[in-house]
Design a protein around this motif. Sequence first.
Motif, PDB file in Angstrom:
ATOM      1  N   VAL A 131      13.322 -58.800 -69.965  1.00  0.00           N
ATOM      2  CA  VAL A 131      12.799 -59.285 -68.726  1.00  0.00           C
ATOM      3  C   VAL A 131      14.118 -60.007 -67.943  1.00  0.00           C
ATOM      4  N   ASP A 132      14.774 -60.552 -68.634  1.00  0.00           N
ATOM      5  CA  ASP A 132      16.054 -61.473 -68.094  1.00  0.00           C
ATOM      6  C   ASP A 132      17.009 -60.419 -67.428  1.00  0.00           C
ATOM      7  N   ASP A 133      17.218 -59.385 -68.465  1.00  0.00           N
ATOM      8  CA  ASP A 133      18.287 -58.297 -67.982  1.00  0.00           C
ATOM      9  C   ASP A 133      17.655 -57.397 -66.783  1.00  0.00           C
ATOM     10  N   ALA A 134      16.346 -57.097 -66.733  1.00  0.00           N
ATOM     11  CA  ALA A 134      15.784 -56.693 -65.620  1.00  0.00           C
ATOM     12  C   ALA A 134      15.878 -57.295 -64.344  1.00  0.00           C
ATOM     13  N   LYS A 135      15.723 -58.646 -64.453  1.00  0.00           N
ATOM     14  CA  LYS A 135      15.744 -59.523 -63.361  1.00  0.00           C
ATOM     15  C   LYS A 135      17.488 -59.455 -62.718  1.00  0.00           C
ATOM     16  N   LEU A 136      18.127 -59.522 -63.841  1.00  0.00           N
ATOM     17  CA  LEU A 136      19.606 -59.670 -63.338  1.00  0.00           C
ATOM     18  C   LEU A 136      19.824 -58.312 -62.710  1.00  0.00           C
ATOM     19  N   LEU A 137      19.546 -57.271 -63.100  1.00  0.00           N
ATOM     20  CA  LEU A 137      19.765 -55.967 -62.644  1.00  0.00           C
ATOM     21  C   LEU A 137      19.475 -55.981 -61.241  1.00  0.00           C
ATOM     22  N   ALA A 138      18.063 -56.205 -61.124  1.00  0.00           N
ATOM     23  CA  ALA A 138      17.683 -56.204 -59.753  1.00  0.00           C
ATOM     24  C   ALA A 138      18.122 -57.132 -58.680  1.00  0.00           C
ATOM     25  N   ALA A 139      18.453 -58.374 -59.301  1.00  0.00           N
ATOM     26  CA  ALA A 139      19.136 -59.213 -58.423  1.00  0.00           C
ATOM     27  C   ALA A 139      20.650 -58.764 -57.883  1.00  0.00           C
ATOM     28  N   HIS A 140      21.302 -58.085 -58.845  1.00  0.00           N
ATOM     29  CA  HIS A 140      22.681 -57.658 -58.508  1.00  0.00           C
ATOM     30  C   HIS A 140      22.427 -56.457 -57.394  1.00  0.00           C
ATOM     31  N   ARG A 141      21.275 -55.757 -57.723  1.00  0.00           N
ATOM     32  CA  ARG A 141      21.039 -54.398 -56.937  1.00  0.00           C
ATOM     33  C   ARG A 141      20.869 -55.093 -55.284  1.00  0.00           C
ATOM     34  N   LYS A 142      19.996 -56.091 -55.318  1.00  0.00           N
ATOM     35  CA  LYS A 142      19.719 -56.648 -54.216  1.00  0.00           C
ATOM     36  C   LYS A 142      20.742 -57.174 -53.263  1.00  0.00           C
ATOM     37  N   ALA A 143      21.546 -57.803 -54.191  1.00  0.00           N
ATOM     38  CA  ALA A 143      22.902 -58.403 -53.537  1.00  0.00           C
ATOM     39  C   ALA A 143      23.718 -57.286 -52.814  1.00  0.00           C
ATOM     40  N   LEU A 144      23.879 -56.306 -53.546  1.00  0.00           N
ATOM     41  CA  LEU A 144      24.554 -54.938 -53.204  1.00  0.00           C
ATOM     42  C   LEU A 144      23.925 -54.549 -51.770  1.00  0.00           C
ATOM     43  N   ILE A 145      22.634 -54.237 -51.781  1.00  0.00           N
ATOM     44  CA  ILE A 145      22.098 -53.769 -50.699  1.00  0.00           C
ATOM     45  C   ILE A 145      22.273 -54.597 -49.301  1.00  0.00           C
ATOM     46  N   GLU A 146      22.269 -55.867 -49.692  1.00  0.00           N
ATOM     47  CA  GLU A 146      22.281 -56.925 -48.499  1.00  0.00           C
ATOM     48  C   GLU A 146      23.790 -56.872 -48.012  1.00  0.00           C
ATOM     49  N   ALA A 147      24.881 -56.645 -49.122  1.00  0.00           N
ATOM     50  CA  ALA A 147      26.127 -56.545 -48.610  1.00  0.00           C
ATOM     51  C   ALA A 147      26.257 -55.192 -47.684  1.00  0.00           C
ATOM     52  N   GLU A 148      25.696 -54.233 -48.182  1.00  0.00           N
ATOM     53  CA  GLU A 148      25.912 -52.871 -47.351  1.00  0.00           C
ATOM     54  C   GLU A 148      25.336 -53.208 -45.834  1.00  0.00           C
ATOM     55  N   MET A 149      24.264 -53.802 -45.723  1.00  0.00           N
ATOM     56  CA  MET A 149      23.500 -53.981 -44.660  1.00  0.00           C
ATOM     57  C   MET A 149      24.376 -54.735 -43.588  1.00  0.00           C
ATOM     58  N   LYS A 150      25.062 -55.749 -44.443  1.00  0.00           N
ATOM     59  CA  LYS A 150      25.859 -56.615 -43.298  1.00  0.00           C
ATOM     60  C   LYS A 150      27.146 -55.757 -42.616  1.00  0.00           C
TER      61      LYS A 150
END
Length: 163
Positions: A142-161
Amino acid sequence: MALVKMHRQIIFGKENPEVLQRQVEEQEKEIAAIQKKLDDKQNKLSEADCKLEKQHEEMTAIQARTEELREEAYKYSDTIRKGADTILKNVLLEDMVNEFSERVALLSGEEKNLFDGSLLDSFAENGTDVMHCATLLFLGLVDDAKLLAAHRKALIEAEMKLI
């Protein structure tokens, strides 16, 4: 029986009392020896009964544990089967996403715009990450899945900017 007969002969004086008294004592010694052997056999029988009961209790416990382990094995085999199904579905889904991405790349700009904002487009862009996260969750990471999701979310937010 013979002992009672000897006592009667002593009482009625039919035989020599000393001879009869010796025979009585010998018979009583034999009876005492036999009684001692019977007591010993009874003790051994009691010990054997205790051991048998203990073994029966152990056997019952072993049978219960065997049944528990059998149930756990069925549960785990079902979990493994479901896991294998999930992995197979993920592989097939990943192949479909890759094929979709390859074919969309061949389309013209207007044709690609037909898929903008669609589930297919979104899944084609993020499908691998979604499947990776689902696999991590299935494996209990679960912790690894959360980390992956958070990393992906950060990438998407960076792309949106950047847009």
